[in-house]
Write a protein that holds these residues in place. Structure first.
Motif, short mmCIF file in Angstrom:
data_model
loop_
_atom_site.label_atom_id
_atom_site.label_comp_id
_atom_site.label_asym_id
_atom_site.label_seq_id
_atom_site.Cartn_x
_atom_site.Cartn_y
_atom_site.Cartn_z
N ILE A 130 9.98 7.59 12.59
CA ILE A 130 9.81 8.18 13.91
C ILE A 130 11.19 8.30 14.55
O ILE A 130 11.77 7.30 15.00
CB ILE A 130 8.86 7.33 14.77
N ARG A 131 11.72 9.51 14.56
CA ARG A 131 13.04 9.77 15.11
C ARG A 131 12.99 10.64 16.36
O ARG A 131 13.85 10.53 17.23
CB ARG A 131 13.93 10.47 14.06
N ASN A 132 12.03 11.55 16.43
CA ASN A 132 11.95 12.46 17.56
C ASN A 132 11.24 11.77 18.72
O ASN A 132 10.15 11.22 18.55
CB ASN A 132 11.21 13.74 17.16
N PRO A 133 11.82 11.80 19.91
CA PRO A 133 11.27 11.03 21.05
C PRO A 133 10.01 11.65 21.62
O PRO A 133 9.56 12.71 21.21
CB PRO A 133 12.42 11.07 22.07
N TYR A 134 9.44 10.92 22.57
CA TYR A 134 8.27 11.35 23.35
C TYR A 134 7.05 11.55 22.44
O TYR A 134 6.53 12.64 22.28
CB TYR A 134 8.56 12.62 24.15
N LEU A 135 6.61 10.43 21.87
CA LEU A 135 5.49 10.45 20.93
C LEU A 135 4.49 9.36 21.28
O LEU A 135 4.88 8.22 21.54
CB LEU A 135 5.99 10.23 19.50
N THR A 136 3.21 9.71 21.28
CA THR A 136 2.13 8.73 21.33
C THR A 136 1.27 8.89 20.09
O THR A 136 0.81 10.00 19.78
CB THR A 136 1.26 8.93 22.58
N ILE A 137 1.07 7.80 19.38
CA ILE A 137 0.13 7.77 18.25
C ILE A 137 -1.11 7.02 18.73
O ILE A 137 -1.06 5.81 18.95
CB ILE A 137 0.74 7.10 17.01
N ALA A 138 -2.19 7.76 18.94
CA ALA A 138 -3.40 7.21 19.56
C ALA A 138 -4.44 6.90 18.48
O ALA A 138 -5.38 7.67 18.25
CB ALA A 138 -3.95 8.20 20.59
N GLY A 139 -4.27 5.76 17.82
CA GLY A 139 -5.19 5.39 16.75
C GLY A 139 -6.61 5.18 17.21
O GLY A 139 -7.55 5.27 16.41
N GLN A 140 -6.80 4.94 18.52
CA GLN A 140 -8.15 4.72 19.04
C GLN A 140 -9.00 5.98 18.98
O GLN A 140 -10.23 5.90 19.15
CB GLN A 140 -8.11 4.17 20.46
N THR A 141 -8.41 7.14 18.75
CA THR A 141 -9.18 8.38 18.66
C THR A 141 -9.84 8.57 17.30
O THR A 141 -10.68 9.46 17.14
CB THR A 141 -8.28 9.60 18.94
N ALA A 142 -9.45 7.77 16.31
CA ALA A 142 -10.01 7.94 14.96
C ALA A 142 -11.49 7.58 14.94
O ALA A 142 -11.91 6.62 15.59
CB ALA A 142 -9.25 7.08 13.97
N PRO A 143 -12.29 8.31 14.19
CA PRO A 143 -13.70 7.93 14.05
C PRO A 143 -13.84 6.74 13.11
O PRO A 143 -12.85 6.22 12.58
CB PRO A 143 -14.32 9.19 13.44
N GLY A 144 -15.06 6.30 12.88
CA GLY A 144 -15.34 5.29 11.87
C GLY A 144 -14.54 4.03 12.02
O GLY A 144 -14.47 3.42 13.08
N GLY A 145 -13.87 3.64 10.92
CA GLY A 145 -13.15 2.38 10.89
C GLY A 145 -11.69 2.47 11.26
O GLY A 145 -10.95 1.50 11.07
N GLY A 146 -11.23 3.60 11.80
CA GLY A 146 -9.86 3.70 12.27
C GLY A 146 -8.87 4.05 11.17
O GLY A 146 -9.23 4.52 10.09
N ILE A 147 -7.59 3.81 11.46
CA ILE A 147 -6.49 4.26 10.61
C ILE A 147 -5.68 3.06 10.12
O ILE A 147 -5.28 2.19 10.89
CB ILE A 147 -5.56 5.22 11.37
N THR A 148 -5.44 3.05 8.81
CA THR A 148 -4.56 2.06 8.18
C THR A 148 -3.45 2.80 7.45
O THR A 148 -3.70 3.81 6.79
CB THR A 148 -5.34 1.19 7.18
N LEU A 149 -2.22 2.30 7.57
CA LEU A 149 -1.08 2.85 6.86
C LEU A 149 -0.63 1.88 5.77
O LEU A 149 -0.69 0.66 5.92
CB LEU A 149 0.10 3.08 7.81
N ALA A 150 -0.18 2.44 4.64
CA ALA A 150 0.37 1.64 3.55
C ALA A 150 1.36 2.50 2.78
O ALA A 150 1.33 3.73 2.84
CB ALA A 150 -0.74 1.15 2.62
N HIS A 151 2.26 1.85 2.06
CA HIS A 151 3.16 2.59 1.18
C HIS A 151 2.64 2.52 -0.25
O HIS A 151 1.68 1.81 -0.55
CB HIS A 151 4.60 2.10 1.30
N ALA A 152 3.30 3.24 -1.15
CA ALA A 152 2.83 3.36 -2.53
C ALA A 152 3.40 2.29 -3.45
O ALA A 152 3.03 2.23 -4.62
CB ALA A 152 3.17 4.75 -3.07
N GLY A 153 4.29 1.44 -2.93
CA GLY A 153 4.93 0.46 -3.79
C GLY A 153 6.08 1.07 -4.57
O GLY A 153 6.34 2.28 -4.53
N GLY A 154 6.80 0.23 -5.29
CA GLY A 154 7.89 0.71 -6.12
C GLY A 154 9.03 1.30 -5.30
O GLY A 154 9.27 0.89 -4.16
#
Length: 478
Positions: A130-154
Motif C-alpha cells: 500500500i503506497r498510494n495514500p487515502y485508502l480504506t479497506i472495509a473488510g466488514q463489507t464482505a459477505p459470508g466469513g469475511g476476507i483472509t489474506l495469505a502469501h504463497a510461501g517460498g
C-alpha cells in the motif's frame, strides 16, 4: 523492515546500541534474571494491580479532526482514509486483475475497497504494498466469513499487508494468516507499517508470522492499532508487536484494546525517541514466555503510558517471565514510563527491578482515550477484538484465553474454510446496502455515498460501514 524484499533484520542492533530483541535476551538474560531473583520474589500476585489509581480519572485528549469512523480512537483516529473518493468493488479472490484487492490497493486517489466476495486471497506473486495514500479497506463489507489474506510461501512469501511510504490509510476487519513458510523470515510480518502516517489498523487479526505479527518500522507517526488479535507467532521469533524499529524522529503511537496471545515476547516492544507519545492502553497480553511488555532506551528513552492492561500467565509462562521489563542494553537515555491500573495474573515477575528508575508519576503525554478499568477492558477485548465475523482461529484463541489454555506453536496451522455468502444488494454501486439506504433516507438508485441523508454530520457511507462493523460484533457468538 527496510524493504519488502531486502529488509533490515529486526535483531540487528540500532546505531549506537548494543542490540535488541531475542538476540539481546540471550546475551543479558542471565544477568537480568539474576538481578530479578535478588531484588524481587519470583511469584507474582494473582490478579494483582500496579501503579497509580487515578489514570481513569485523567481527562483524555482525543486527536483533533474528523474521526476516520465513529468510534475511531488513538493517535491515528483522524486518518482520512478514502473518505470522499471512489467506491471500488472487490469482485474476485484472484491475486490480481480487474476486480481484485490488488487493483483497488494500486489505484490512485481516495478510494474505498468494498467486497462483493468472501474467502481467501492468496498472493501467488509478490503481495501488493500500500503506497498510494487515502485508502480504506472495509473488510466488514464482505459477505459470508469475511476476507483472509495469505502469501504463497517460498520466494514470494512476503508480508501480506504492508503499508509503506504513504499516509491516510484505514484497514478494518481483515485477517492475515501466514500459513506457509516464505523465503526470508525478516520479511514475513502479518502487518507492516513503514515510513507512514495517519494509519489505523482496527479489528484485524494476524497469526503465524515468522517475524512480528504487527511491525512499525522507520519514520511513522500518528498511528493506531486497535481492537485486534495477534496470536501464535512462530518461534524462534514469536513476537506480537514491534511498535517502532529504527525510528527517525518522534512518533505518536496508540496500541489500544488488542489481544496478544501465545507469543514469546514483544507483547508489545516499545522503543521510541524522546518527544514521542506512546500509549499502551486496555490490552490483554496472554501466555508470554520470556517477557510481556518491553521498554527500550536505544533511541534516547521512550515516553510511554501503560494503563489498564491485563498480563496473564499461560502454559509457556514461567516464574522468571517478566510482565513489564526495562531493557537497558544500548541505552542512550532514560525512559519515562507511566504504569497504572494494570492487572497481573499468574506466577511470574510483575515488573523488572530496573523499571523503577524510569517510572514517572503522570503520563508523559495525556491519553487520547479514557482508560477502562483492566477487568472491564478484559471483558471488552474478549467480546470485541479481532476481525469479524470471527473465524475458528480467533474463536479458539479467545476460548483459550478464557479457559487459560493453549500454547506457543512451532509451525503454522491450516486456514479454515471460509463461507462464501451472498453480497448485499447495491444497485447504484455506492458501497451501501439498498435496504439500509432506504431505511436511512439515502437513495438506493443514486450513488450518494458522500452525502449526509440524516444530517447527523456523518457521510452516508461512513455511517453504513460503521453500522456493518457494529452489527458483526453484536452477532458474535462468544
Amino acid at each position: 523492515m527496510t524493504d519488502a524484499t531486502h529488509p533490515r533484520h529486526d535483531d540487528d542492533p540500532p546505531p549506537g546500541a548494543g542490540g535488541k530483541g531475542s538476540g539481546v535476551a540471550s546475551r543479558i538474560g542471565a544477568a537480568l534474571r539474576a538481578a530479578v531473583s535478588l531484588l524481587l520474589p519470583a511469584a507474582i500476585v494473582i490478579a494483582g494491580c500496579s501503579g497509580a489509581t487515578n489514570a481513569s480519572q485523567s481527562a483524555p485528549q482525543p486527536v483533533k479532526g474528523q474521526p476516520a469512523f465513529p468510534g475511531a480512537v488513538g493517535y491515528g483516529a483522524a486518518s482520512k482514509g478514502g473518505r470522499g473518493g471512489q467506491v471500488i468493488a472487490v469482485t474476485t479472490l484472484a491475486d490480481s486483475g480487474p476486480g481484485s484487492l490488488r487493483a483497488c490497493i494500486d489505484a490512485q486517489g481516495p478510494r474505498i475497497c468494498v467486497f462483493r466476495v468472501a474467502g481467501l486471497i492468496r498472493y501467488t506473486s509478490k503481495p501488493p504494498i500500500i503506497r498510494n495514500p487515502y485508502l480504506t479497506i472495509a473488510g466488514q463489507t464482505a459477505p459470508g466469513g469475511g476476507i483472509t489474506l495469505a502469501h504463497a510461501g517460498g520466494p514470494m512469501g512476503f508480508t501480506p499487508l504492508a503499508i509503506k511510504n504513504t499516509h491516510d490509510i484505514v484497514v478494518r476487519h481483515i485477517r492475515v494468516r501466514n500459513d506457509r513458510i516464505g523465503g526470508f523470515r525478516g520479511a514475513e510480518d502479518s502487518f507492516t507499517i513503514e515510513n507512514s502516517r495517519q494509519v489505523i489498523l482496527d479489528h484485524v487479526s494476524g497469526s503465524w508470522a515468522r517475524d512480528e505479527l504487527v511491525n512499525g518500522y522507520g519514520d511513522n507517526d500518528w498511528i493506531t492499532v486497535s481492537n485486534s488479535i495477534f496470536a501464535e507467532g512462530i518461534p524462534r521469533h514469536d513476537k506480537c508487536a514491534l511498535l517502532a524499529s529504527d525510528p527517525k524522529g518522534p512518533q505518536h503511537f496508540s496500541f489500544i484494546g488488542n489481544l496478544c496471545a501465545h507469543n514469546g515476547d514483544r507483547n508489545p516492544d516499545v522503543n521510541f525517541p524522546p518527544g514521542s507519545c506512546a500509549e499502551v492502553i486496555n490490552n490483554v497480553f496472554y501466555n508470554a514466555q520470556s517477557e510481556f511488555a518491553e521498554i527500550w532506551e536505544s533511541y534516547g528513552g521512550v515516553p510511554v503510558s501503560l494503563i489498564g492492561n491485563s498480563f496473564i500467565a499461560g502454559k509457556n509462562t514461567h516464574a522468571e517471565t517478566i510482565g513489564i521489563t526495562r531493557n537497558i542494553v544500548g541505552s542512550t537515555g532514560l525512559a519515562k514510563v507511566y504504569v497504572a491500573e494494570n492487572r497481573f495474573e499468574g506466577d511470574f515477575v510483575r515488573t523488572s527491578p530496573l523499571l523503577k528508575e524510569a517510572e514517572v508519576a503522570a503520563p508523559p503525554c495525556p491519553s487520547t482515550v479514557a482508560p477502562l478499568p483492566a477487568a472491564q477492558a478484559y471483558d471488552q477485548v474478549l467480546r470485541e477484538a479481532g476481525a469479524f465475523p470471527r473465524d475458528p482461529f480467533d474463536r479458539r484463541t479467545v476460548s483459550q484465553l478464557r479457559e487459560r489454555q493453549g500454547r506457543i506453536v512451532h509451525q503454522p496451522g491450516t486456514i479454515d474454510p471460509i463461507p462464501s455468502g451472498a453480497p448485499y444488494p447495491d444497485a447504484d454501486g455506492d458501497g451501501m446496502d439498498d435496504g439500509w439506504e432506504a431505511r436511512h433516507g439515502a437513495n438506493p438508485h443514486r450513488a450518494d455515498a458522500w452525502e449526509d441523508a440524516d444530517g447527523n454530520g456523518v457521510a452516508n457511507l461512513d455511517q453504513y460501514l460503521d453500522s456493518l462493523s457494529r452489527a458483526l460484533i453484536e452477532r458474535n457468538d462468544p
